[in-house]
Design an enzyme around this catalytic site. Structure first.
Site, PDB file in Angstrom:
ATOM      1  N   CYS A  13       0.684  -1.495  -0.045  1.00 28.59           N
ATOM      2  CA  CYS A  13       0.332   0.288  -0.357  1.00 28.59           C
ATOM      3  C   CYS A  13       0.740   1.057  -0.041  1.00 28.59           C
ATOM      4  CB  CYS A  13      -0.974   0.252   1.228  1.00 28.59           C
ATOM      5  SG  CYS A  13      -0.703  -0.053   3.049  1.00 28.59           S
ATOM      6  N   ASN A  24      -7.594   6.043  -2.321  1.00 26.71           N
ATOM      7  CA  ASN A  24      -6.877   4.019  -1.771  1.00 26.71           C
ATOM      8  C   ASN A  24      -7.674   2.869  -2.740  1.00 26.71           C
ATOM      9  OD1 ASN A  24      -7.493   2.380  -0.366  1.00 26.71           O
ATOM     10  ND2 ASN A  24      -8.583   3.419   1.519  1.00 26.71           N
ATOM     11  N   HIS A  69      -1.929   0.821   6.858  1.00 26.14           N
ATOM     12  CA  HIS A  69      -2.258   1.094   5.397  1.00 26.14           C
ATOM     13  C   HIS A  69      -2.291   2.533   4.834  1.00 26.14           C
ATOM     14  CE1 HIS A  69      -4.505   0.709   1.813  1.00 26.14           C
ATOM     15  NE2 HIS A  69      -5.069   1.628   2.381  1.00 26.14           N
TER      16      HIS A  69
END
Length: 318
Positions: A14, A134, A119
């Site tokens: 991520c 995202n 994250h």
């Protein structure tokens, strides 16, 4: 929306996706970020060695895993900060006292990166509009100017750390395109795998229901078969007992010939017999009949009662 670069989640990369979505291109790979992490680890090791390589603190440091990366693909804020430094960009904690004193409206910023439980994801302005980039989403999510402040406040309430991107971001096609046009989003993007998860969940519910229904049907069919078998068994016992009962009654009358006894006893089956019922045979049948009156007849009667109850569609209490 097609012009917007949106790198979707792969493994635990991520941090890589966050950086590339922020810069709008494939600027960093896991290898490059790992190189930055190793460089940071070496700098930390050298600082610890200044206190003596034989010290307990130094030996403990060497035994600990890296705080800048791990095997899953996680990278620390230090790695992200150094990677952005290559492009002359800096990060500032959004809720820090220094930044809050500036009283800058979030819509006047250029981008934010957000982190919660390892994250990372990017929120960036492209043209005159804000987008949630995202990597866990199937595509960019449009955020209105009026909703941006509320969106960031909600993230903070959920425990996210938010960092403001300071400096000039590199030019990108999406920013140029959206400067001359605005986009509308009719449907919000879903989380990656959400449709599949819902489909699997629904299928599991249907499979469970089908299995339960089949189990109920199988159980009912089995009970019905048992009831029918008991009923047939009882009918056969009653037929045989009826024959014997009539034969015994006739034998006790004394005025009826043996041949008449046999013919009368077999009349329930619409057949006649040419055999002569001897006294010994009659005595044996009488004894069998009386023996059945004690226990077997009672057991057969109980079985018939239970079978009749199930056959009527009403289940006995468990």
């Amino acid at each position: 929306m097609e012009a917007i670069f949106h790198e979707k989640q792969e493994g635990s990369l991520c941090a890589q996706h966050c950086l590339n979505n922020l810069l709008q291109g494939e600027y960093f790979s896991p290898v490059e970020l790992s190189s930055i992490a190793h460089q940071l680890d070496e700098e930390e090791r050298m600082r610890m060695a200044e206190g003596g390589v034989q010290s307990e603190e130094y030996r403990t440091f060497l035994q600990q895993p890296s705080g800048n990366m791990d095997d899953s693909g996680f990278f620390s804020i230090q790695v992200i900060s150094n990677a952005l430094g290559v492009w002359g960009l800096e990060i500032v904690l959004f809720n820090s006292r220094e930044y809050q004193q500036l009283r800058i409206d979030p819509i006047n910023e250029k981008a934010f990166i957000c982190n919660y439980k390892e994250h990372w994801f990017t929120v960036r302005k492209l043209g005159q509009q804000w987008f949630n980039l995202n990597s866990l989403l199937t595509g960019p999510e449009l955020i209105s100017d009026t909703y941006l402040a509320l969106f960031l406040a909600q993230l903070q309430q959920e425990g996210y750390s938010i960092f403001v991107i300071c400096g000039n971001l590199p030019d990108c096609e999406a920013d140029q395109t959206l400067r001359i046009m605005r986009v509308e989003q009719q449907q919000r993007p879903k989380l990656i795998g959400e449709d599949e998860a819902q489909r699997v969940s629904m299928q599991q519910v249907l499979d469970t229901t089908d299995t339960t229904d089949e189990g109920v049907l199988d159980e009912d069919e089995e009970e019905l078969r048992k009831a029918l078998a008991l009923s047939r068994q009882h009918m056969e016992v009653e037929d045989e007992e009826a024959d014997l009962r009539r034969a015994i009654q006739l034998s006790m009358q004394g005025s009826v010939s043996p041949r008449s006894q046999i013919e009368t006893a077999g009349s329930s089956h619409d057949t006649s017999s040419s055999e002569t019922l001897t006294a010994e045979e009659l005595r044996r049948r009488r004894q069998v009949y009386f023996d059945r009156q004690q226990l077997p007849h009672s057991a057969a009667h109980d079985s018939h009662s239970a079978g009749g109850l199930k056959d009527s569609g009403t289940k006995p209490d468990q």
